[in-house]
Write a protein that holds these residues in place. Structure first.
Motif, PDB file in Angstrom:
ATOM      1  N   ALA A 176     -11.802   5.087  22.516  1.00 33.46           N
ATOM      2  CA  ALA A 176     -13.254   5.050  23.279  1.00 33.46           C
ATOM      3  C   ALA A 176     -13.913   3.723  23.171  1.00 33.46           C
ATOM      4  O   ALA A 176     -14.306   3.716  24.404  1.00 33.46           O
ATOM      5  CB  ALA A 176     -14.060   6.151  22.503  1.00 33.46           C
ATOM      6  N   ASN A 177     -13.770   3.059  22.219  1.00 24.61           N
ATOM      7  CA  ASN A 177     -14.512   1.622  22.039  1.00 24.61           C
ATOM      8  C   ASN A 177     -13.949   0.844  23.175  1.00 24.61           C
ATOM      9  O   ASN A 177     -14.424  -0.116  23.970  1.00 24.61           O
ATOM     10  CB  ASN A 177     -14.371   0.930  20.927  1.00 24.61           C
ATOM     11  N   ARG A 178     -12.522   0.969  23.466  1.00 29.12           N
ATOM     12  CA  ARG A 178     -12.074  -0.101  24.345  1.00 29.12           C
ATOM     13  C   ARG A 178     -12.430   0.351  25.808  1.00 29.12           C
ATOM     14  O   ARG A 178     -12.783  -0.473  26.588  1.00 29.12           O
ATOM     15  CB  ARG A 178     -10.247  -0.008  24.276  1.00 29.12           C
ATOM     16  N   VAL A 179     -12.520   1.844  26.175  1.00 29.48           N
ATOM     17  CA  VAL A 179     -13.075   2.291  27.229  1.00 29.48           C
ATOM     18  C   VAL A 179     -14.461   1.875  27.549  1.00 29.48           C
ATOM     19  O   VAL A 179     -14.819   1.558  28.503  1.00 29.48           O
ATOM     20  CB  VAL A 179     -12.648   3.866  27.419  1.00 29.48           C
ATOM     21  N   VAL A 180     -15.178   2.077  26.347  1.00 31.82           N
ATOM     22  CA  VAL A 180     -16.606   1.624  26.710  1.00 31.82           C
ATOM     23  C   VAL A 180     -16.807   0.297  26.965  1.00 31.82           C
ATOM     24  O   VAL A 180     -17.463  -0.048  28.184  1.00 31.82           O
ATOM     25  CB  VAL A 180     -17.348   1.815  25.300  1.00 31.82           C
ATOM     26  N   ARG A 181     -15.991  -0.675  26.409  1.00 35.12           N
ATOM     27  CA  ARG A 181     -15.953  -1.997  26.761  1.00 35.12           C
ATOM     28  C   ARG A 181     -15.494  -2.213  28.054  1.00 35.12           C
ATOM     29  O   ARG A 181     -16.329  -2.976  29.115  1.00 35.12           O
ATOM     30  CB  ARG A 181     -15.124  -2.984  25.894  1.00 35.12           C
ATOM     31  N   ILE A 225     -24.115   6.940  29.391  1.00 33.54           N
ATOM     32  CA  ILE A 225     -22.862   6.805  30.040  1.00 33.54           C
ATOM     33  C   ILE A 225     -21.740   7.428  29.441  1.00 33.54           C
ATOM     34  O   ILE A 225     -20.550   7.389  29.786  1.00 33.54           O
ATOM     35  CB  ILE A 225     -22.525   5.298  30.216  1.00 33.54           C
ATOM     36  N   THR A 226     -22.083   8.486  28.517  1.00 34.63           N
ATOM     37  CA  THR A 226     -20.922   9.161  27.942  1.00 34.63           C
ATOM     38  C   THR A 226     -20.049   9.960  28.863  1.00 34.63           C
ATOM     39  O   THR A 226     -18.818   9.989  28.496  1.00 34.63           O
ATOM     40  CB  THR A 226     -21.676  10.276  26.886  1.00 34.63           C
ATOM     41  N   ASP A 227     -20.543  10.719  29.776  1.00 35.07           N
ATOM     42  CA  ASP A 227     -19.559  11.384  30.987  1.00 35.07           C
ATOM     43  C   ASP A 227     -18.696  10.337  31.193  1.00 35.07           C
ATOM     44  O   ASP A 227     -17.740  10.583  31.709  1.00 35.07           O
ATOM     45  CB  ASP A 227     -20.531  11.979  31.913  1.00 35.07           C
ATOM     46  N   LYS A 228     -19.130   9.014  31.963  1.00 31.42           N
ATOM     47  CA  LYS A 228     -18.293   8.265  32.422  1.00 31.42           C
ATOM     48  C   LYS A 228     -17.075   7.736  31.370  1.00 31.42           C
ATOM     49  O   LYS A 228     -16.162   7.579  31.913  1.00 31.42           O
ATOM     50  CB  LYS A 228     -19.104   6.767  32.810  1.00 31.42           C
ATOM     51  N   VAL A 229     -17.404   7.558  30.096  1.00 33.99           N
ATOM     52  CA  VAL A 229     -16.688   7.328  29.064  1.00 33.99           C
ATOM     53  C   VAL A 229     -15.549   8.320  28.920  1.00 33.99           C
ATOM     54  O   VAL A 229     -14.386   8.101  28.857  1.00 33.99           O
ATOM     55  CB  VAL A 229     -17.108   6.635  27.755  1.00 33.99           C
ATOM     56  N   ILE A 230     -15.845   9.556  28.733  1.00 34.13           N
ATOM     57  CA  ILE A 230     -15.007  10.778  28.616  1.00 34.13           C
ATOM     58  C   ILE A 230     -13.903  10.824  29.750  1.00 34.13           C
ATOM     59  O   ILE A 230     -12.928  11.043  29.600  1.00 34.13           O
ATOM     60  CB  ILE A 230     -15.908  11.898  28.465  1.00 34.13           C
ATOM     61  N   LYS A 231     -14.813  10.774  31.134  1.00 36.05           N
ATOM     62  CA  LYS A 231     -13.737  10.669  32.242  1.00 36.05           C
ATOM     63  C   LYS A 231     -12.808   9.680  32.449  1.00 36.05           C
ATOM     64  O   LYS A 231     -11.521   9.819  32.428  1.00 36.05           O
ATOM     65  CB  LYS A 231     -14.512  10.650  33.553  1.00 36.05           C
ATOM     66  N   ALA A 232     -13.292   8.476  32.098  1.00 32.57           N
ATOM     67  CA  ALA A 232     -12.243   7.385  31.792  1.00 32.57           C
ATOM     68  C   ALA A 232     -11.021   7.442  30.639  1.00 32.57           C
ATOM     69  O   ALA A 232      -9.939   7.111  31.011  1.00 32.57           O
ATOM     70  CB  ALA A 232     -13.007   6.049  31.584  1.00 32.57           C
ATOM     71  N   LEU A 233     -11.690   8.060  29.573  1.00 28.50           N
ATOM     72  CA  LEU A 233     -10.629   8.327  28.428  1.00 28.50           C
ATOM     73  C   LEU A 233      -9.607   9.507  28.988  1.00 28.50           C
ATOM     74  O   LEU A 233      -8.430   9.072  28.627  1.00 28.50           O
ATOM     75  CB  LEU A 233     -11.444   8.733  27.524  1.00 28.50           C
ATOM     76  N   ASN A 234     -10.051  10.418  29.453  1.00 26.99           N
ATOM     77  CA  ASN A 234      -8.969  11.641  29.995  1.00 26.99           C
ATOM     78  C   ASN A 234      -8.074  10.932  30.985  1.00 26.99           C
ATOM     79  O   ASN A 234      -7.160  11.749  31.056  1.00 26.99           O
ATOM     80  CB  ASN A 234      -9.932  12.653  30.518  1.00 26.99           C
ATOM     81  N   ALA A 235      -8.929  10.220  31.933  1.00 22.38           N
ATOM     82  CA  ALA A 235      -7.966   9.643  32.919  1.00 22.38           C
ATOM     83  C   ALA A 235      -6.965   8.742  32.484  1.00 22.38           C
ATOM     84  O   ALA A 235      -5.769   8.637  32.889  1.00 22.38           O
ATOM     85  CB  ALA A 235      -8.815   8.816  34.014  1.00 22.38           C
ATOM     86  N   SER A 236      -7.111   7.985  31.421  1.00 25.19           N
ATOM     87  CA  SER A 236      -6.173   7.065  30.824  1.00 25.19           C
ATOM     88  C   SER A 236      -5.089   7.565  29.879  1.00 25.19           C
ATOM     89  O   SER A 236      -4.140   6.887  29.673  1.00 25.19           O
ATOM     90  CB  SER A 236      -6.975   5.885  30.053  1.00 25.19           C
ATOM     91  N   ARG A 237      -5.106   8.991  29.699  1.00 23.70           N
ATOM     92  CA  ARG A 237      -4.243   9.450  28.943  1.00 23.70           C
ATOM     93  C   ARG A 237      -2.700   9.554  29.566  1.00 23.70           C
ATOM     94  O   ARG A 237      -2.410   9.760  30.462  1.00 23.70           O
ATOM     95  CB  ARG A 237      -4.552  10.964  28.771  1.00 23.70           C
TER      96      ARG A 237
END
Length: 169
Positions: free
Chosen positions: A128-133, A157-169
């Motif tokens: 998550a921290n990598r995605v936040v960066r 920006i939590t929604d953006k981070v969750i979407k990016a985390l879920n997309a990077s899986r």
């Protein structure tokens, strides 16, 4: 002269205020709710499912041991009046030993579960921290906070981070 000096001071203060306001408008702040990430991100849900699967057998064994101990205790309570002093003492000691063993196993289970949970959550947090960066760099944020007493929802920006985390899986 005083009039000119006063106007110069007012002009300087106004100029400083305008510069500060312009700089403040360029400064972007975001907020990430890590509790929401731990609840809603697919990687966090997968980690939770992995832990449940990993510890399910031990938890079942522990529950069975607890139920067995309760059954033995109930049986002792029912039969205690008819037992001799020696039998009552032996059964009581056996129950105490069983309970001590049960408590030890339960404590070990909880310690192992907590240790593994911390490991899994740390992995989720690292990702998550990598995605936040990445989000901060892409969207040109100057500061991202993970804890705050109050945050205006427009900075979340939590929604953006969750979407990016879920997309990077």
């Amino acid at each position: 002269m005083k009039y000119l000096l006063r106007h110069c001071v007012v002009f300087l203060l106004a100029a400083v205020a305008l510069v500060a306001q312009a700089q403040a408008q360029d400064f972007r702040v975001g907020f990430v709710n890590t509790d929401r990430i731990f609840r809603e991100a697919n990687s966090a849900k997968a980690a939770q499912a992995k832990l449940e699967q990993e510890f399910a057998r031990r938890e079942k064994d522990l529950n069975d041991l607890g139920a067995s101990l309760k059954t033995a205790s109930d049986k002792f309570e029912r039969e205690a009046p008819t037992l001799s002093e020696q039998q009552r003492g032996q059964r009581q000691k056996a129950l105490i030993d069983q309970d001590r063993e049960f408590q030890r196993k339960r404590r070990e289970f909880q310690e192992d579960l907590n240790a593994r949970k911390n490991e899994e959550l740390q992995q989720v947090l690292d990702r998550a921290n990598r995605v936040v960066r990445q989000v901060a760099e892409q969207e040109k944020y100057d500061l991202i906070l993970q804890e705050a007493v109050y945050i205006n929802p427009k900075h979340d920006i939590t929604d953006k981070v969750i979407k990016a985390l879920n997309a990077s899986r």
